[in-house]
Design an enzyme around this catalytic site. Structure first.
Site, PDB file in Angstrom:
ATOM      1  N   MET A   1       0.830  -1.190   0.000  1.00  0.00           N
ATOM      2  CA  MET A   1       0.000   0.000   0.000  1.00  0.00           C
ATOM      3  C   MET A   1       0.872   1.250   0.000  1.00  0.00           C
ATOM      4  O   MET A   1       1.780   1.363   0.821  1.00  0.00           O
ATOM      5  CB  MET A   1      -0.894  -0.006   1.231  1.00  0.00           C
ATOM      6  CG  MET A   1      -2.050  -0.981   1.081  1.00  0.00           C
ATOM      7  SD  MET A   1      -3.097  -0.993   2.534  1.00  0.00           S
ATOM      8  CE  MET A   1      -2.047  -1.857   3.676  1.00  0.00           C
ATOM      9  N   GLN A  53       4.913  -5.372  -5.845  1.00  0.00           N
ATOM     10  CA  GLN A  53       3.815  -5.003  -6.728  1.00  0.00           C
ATOM     11  C   GLN A  53       4.293  -3.982  -7.756  1.00  0.00           C
ATOM     12  O   GLN A  53       4.850  -2.940  -7.398  1.00  0.00           O
ATOM     13  CB  GLN A  53       2.635  -4.418  -5.971  1.00  0.00           C
ATOM     14  CG  GLN A  53       1.473  -4.233  -6.964  1.00  0.00           C
ATOM     15  CD  GLN A  53       0.257  -3.601  -6.372  1.00  0.00           C
ATOM     16  OE1 GLN A  53       0.323  -2.458  -5.943  1.00  0.00           O
ATOM     17  NE2 GLN A  53      -0.835  -4.327  -6.347  1.00  0.00           N
ATOM     18  N   CYS A  83      -5.624   0.137  -8.867  1.00  0.00           N
ATOM     19  CA  CYS A  83      -5.501   1.499  -8.340  1.00  0.00           C
ATOM     20  C   CYS A  83      -6.250   2.497  -9.224  1.00  0.00           C
ATOM     21  O   CYS A  83      -6.065   2.511 -10.438  1.00  0.00           O
ATOM     22  CB  CYS A  83      -4.022   1.881  -8.256  1.00  0.00           C
ATOM     23  SG  CYS A  83      -3.822   3.560  -7.644  1.00  0.00           S
ATOM     24  N   LYS A 122      -3.484  -8.353  -9.022  1.00  0.00           N
ATOM     25  CA  LYS A 122      -4.420  -7.767  -8.044  1.00  0.00           C
ATOM     26  C   LYS A 122      -5.377  -6.901  -8.842  1.00  0.00           C
ATOM     27  O   LYS A 122      -4.948  -5.980  -9.541  1.00  0.00           O
ATOM     28  CB  LYS A 122      -3.634  -6.910  -7.041  1.00  0.00           C
ATOM     29  CG  LYS A 122      -4.477  -5.856  -6.312  1.00  0.00           C
ATOM     30  CD  LYS A 122      -4.858  -6.308  -4.926  1.00  0.00           C
ATOM     31  CE  LYS A 122      -5.786  -5.337  -4.224  1.00  0.00           C
ATOM     32  NZ  LYS A 122      -5.268  -4.013  -3.988  1.00  0.00           N
ATOM     33  N   ASN A 194     -10.280  -9.610  -1.177  1.00  0.00           N
ATOM     34  CA  ASN A 194      -9.800  -8.401  -0.495  1.00  0.00           C
ATOM     35  C   ASN A 194     -10.916  -7.359  -0.482  1.00  0.00           C
ATOM     36  O   ASN A 194     -11.756  -7.319  -1.351  1.00  0.00           O
ATOM     37  CB  ASN A 194      -8.576  -7.852  -1.256  1.00  0.00           C
ATOM     38  CG  ASN A 194      -8.225  -6.416  -0.874  1.00  0.00           C
ATOM     39  OD1 ASN A 194      -8.368  -5.485  -1.674  1.00  0.00           O
ATOM     40  ND2 ASN A 194      -7.775  -6.215   0.351  1.00  0.00           N
ATOM     41  N   GLY A 216      -5.823  -5.041   3.802  1.00  0.00           N
ATOM     42  CA  GLY A 216      -5.216  -3.756   3.467  1.00  0.00           C
ATOM     43  C   GLY A 216      -5.121  -2.897   4.704  1.00  0.00           C
ATOM     44  O   GLY A 216      -4.209  -3.034   5.525  1.00  0.00           O
TER      45      GLY A 216
HETATM   46  C1  LIG Z   1      -3.239   4.140   1.851  1.00  0.00           C
HETATM   47  C2  LIG Z   1      -3.554   3.043   0.860  1.00  0.00           C
HETATM   48  C3  LIG Z   1      -2.647   2.735  -0.140  1.00  0.00           C
HETATM   49  C4  LIG Z   1      -2.913   1.703  -1.048  1.00  0.00           C
HETATM   50  N1  LIG Z   1      -1.985   1.389  -1.983  1.00  0.00           N
HETATM   51  C5  LIG Z   1      -2.194   0.311  -2.788  1.00  0.00           C
HETATM   52  C6  LIG Z   1      -1.185  -0.134  -3.689  1.00  0.00           C
HETATM   53  O1  LIG Z   1      -0.080   0.418  -3.771  1.00  0.00           O
HETATM   54  N2  LIG Z   1      -1.467  -1.212  -4.454  1.00  0.00           N
HETATM   55  C7  LIG Z   1      -2.673  -1.881  -4.374  1.00  0.00           C
HETATM   56  O2  LIG Z   1      -2.874  -2.888  -5.070  1.00  0.00           O
HETATM   57  N3  LIG Z   1      -3.627  -1.464  -3.553  1.00  0.00           N
HETATM   58  C8  LIG Z   1      -3.407  -0.407  -2.763  1.00  0.00           C
HETATM   59  N4  LIG Z   1      -4.387  -0.010  -1.883  1.00  0.00           N
HETATM   60  C9  LIG Z   1      -5.672  -0.742  -1.856  1.00  0.00           C
HETATM   61  C10 LIG Z   1      -5.605  -1.894  -0.858  1.00  0.00           C
HETATM   62  O3  LIG Z   1      -4.627  -2.832  -1.263  1.00  0.00           O
HETATM   63  C11 LIG Z   1      -6.943  -2.609  -0.766  1.00  0.00           C
HETATM   64  O4  LIG Z   1      -7.261  -3.178  -2.010  1.00  0.00           O
HETATM   65  C12 LIG Z   1      -8.080  -1.698  -0.351  1.00  0.00           C
HETATM   66  O5  LIG Z   1      -7.693  -0.791   0.669  1.00  0.00           O
HETATM   67  C13 LIG Z   1      -9.267  -2.540   0.148  1.00  0.00           C
HETATM   68  O6  LIG Z   1      -8.855  -3.432   1.158  1.00  0.00           O
HETATM   69  P1  LIG Z   1      -9.031  -3.098   2.726  1.00  0.00           P
HETATM   70  O7  LIG Z   1     -10.484  -2.790   2.931  1.00  0.00           O
HETATM   71  O8  LIG Z   1      -8.568  -4.354   3.418  1.00  0.00           O
HETATM   72  O9  LIG Z   1      -8.172  -1.913   3.020  1.00  0.00           O
HETATM   73  C14 LIG Z   1      -4.135   1.000  -0.970  1.00  0.00           C
HETATM   74  C15 LIG Z   1      -5.033   1.323   0.049  1.00  0.00           C
HETATM   75  C16 LIG Z   1      -4.756   2.321   0.955  1.00  0.00           C
HETATM   76  C17 LIG Z   1      -5.754   2.631   2.040  1.00  0.00           C
END
Ligand SMILES: Cc1cc2nc3c(=O)[nH]c(=O)nc-3n(C[C@H](O)[C@H](O)[C@H](O)COP(=O)(O)O)c2cc1C
Length: 313
Positions: A1, A53, A83, A122, A194, A216
């Site tokens: 993330m 990633q 993203c 992803k 996820n 996440g």
């Molecule tokens: C601050 C932040 C940064 C994130 N950066 C990425 C990333 O670099 N790559 C990615 O695939 N998802 C990224 N995500 C999405 C998370 O991987 C995840 O798919 C999303 O937050 C939903 O899952 P969660 O409800 O468990 O957080 C990010 C989410 C957050 C909150």
């Protein structure tokens, strides 16, 4: 993330679970090829297993970046097809690739040919006006035909036009059932679910229908739950929290000696004691003092005293 799972955060998480797969922040393929590699890709051997990633949509660049990552010793390459940020869309990667499944499959094939480690995707279930029943299945079918066997699915659409990246993590509704159905239709694939998973009880429920879960925000908002992952899901040994923190504090000290600043190092710990006695003082102490110039390890040790002393009392 992004802005969270840097090498220090991963080192910290690894003290809490020796088994869960950890992921880097998304790194753009061109940056891997042309940028400061050690800064972008360097990691500690203790972090294994760790997936890099990548963001990108140019098969040759992604293949080259994957080769470089293999030399660095990563365990898996994961392509970001989820993203929704404008910056990522203008680079034609991330979630907007849900509209270009053939191109994603080409990218995956190029990376698979370049490296011997697993290459995974992803993705979202769809974007904008796509029908997720079709867009998710098409993406998975094309990638599977290119030899991909593992997918992590953020079980909601992304609205690329009109919602911010933050809104796109909460607003479009989650459709776990669709992910479960796709898993049932394709039992030979490994499908991780996820999105919105906040507790290990919820994770356990998802595991009745999917092969894995990806956490996440919960991993940084409530990192303590990682300390139960090994025992609960991998038949592993219980984690002693104090030992885990001591090992991380030593890591922090080493990094400070090498010129790092304290605040980014303690950032992954801020939520650690949430809901426990002393948590507010722990957090407040770190937030106030760790940002100061020259802040040293003493700031972390003082903050830990608030929670450790109280727990012993
Ligand atoms: C601050 C932040 C940064 C994130 N950066 C990425 C990333 O670099 N790559 C990615 O695939 N998802 C990224 N995500 C999405 C998370 O991987 C995840 O798919 C999303 O937050 C939903 O899952 P969660 O409800 O468990 O957080 C990010 C989410 C957050 C909150």
């Amino acid at each position: 993330m992004m802005d969270w799972t840097d090498r220090h955060c991963r080192f910290f998480h690894r003290q809490l679970t020796s088994r869960a797969l950890l992921y880097t922040e998304m790194v753009v393929a061109d940056a891997v090829i042309h940028g400061a590699r050690e800064r972008l890709l360097g990691f500690d051997a203790a972090e294994h297993p760790v997936a890099l990633q990548l963001g990108g949509s140019e098969p040759r660049a992604l293949a080259e970046a994957a080769r470089i990552a293999e030399d660095f010793g990563y365990d898996e390459i994961n392509l970001n097809v989820g993203c929704p940020s404008d910056r990522v869309q203008s680079g034609r990667f991330g979630a907007c690739l849900m509209r270009e499944p053939e191109l994603v499959a080409e990218c995956m094939a190029a990376m698979r040919n370049a490296v011997s480690m697993p290459v995974t995707v992803k993705c979202r279930i769809g974007v904008d006006d796509q029908d997720p029943e079709k867009s998710l299945r098409t993406l998975i079918a094309m990638c599977a035909a290119a030899g991909v066997t593992r997918f992590a699915v953020h079980a909601r659409k992304a609205w690329l036009d009109g919602l911010s990246p933050k809104e796109n993590r909460d607003v479009p509704p989650l459709d776990y059932e669709l992910v479960y159905r796709v898993k049932r239709e394709r039992p030979q694939l490994t499908i991780l679910v996820n999105g919105g998973i906040e507790t290990l009880e919820q994770a356990e429920e998802h595991l009745r229908h999917a092969d894995g879960v990806m956490l996440g925000r919960a991993a940084y908002q409530n990192p303590i739950l990682l300390a139960e992952v090994d025992v609960r899901f991998f038949d592993g040994a219980p984690v002693d929290l104090d030992t885990a923190i001591d090992v991380y504090a030593e890591h922090v000290e080493r990094q400070l000696h090498q010129g790092a600043r304290l605040h980014p190092l303690i950032k992954p710990m801020l939520g650690l004691y949430n809901g426990r006695p002393g948590a507010r003082l722990f957090r407040r102490h770190l937030s106030e003092y760790a940002v100061r110039d020259g802040a040293g390890i003493a700031v972390l040790r003082e903050a830990l005293d608030f929670v450790r002393v109280r727990r012993a009392a």
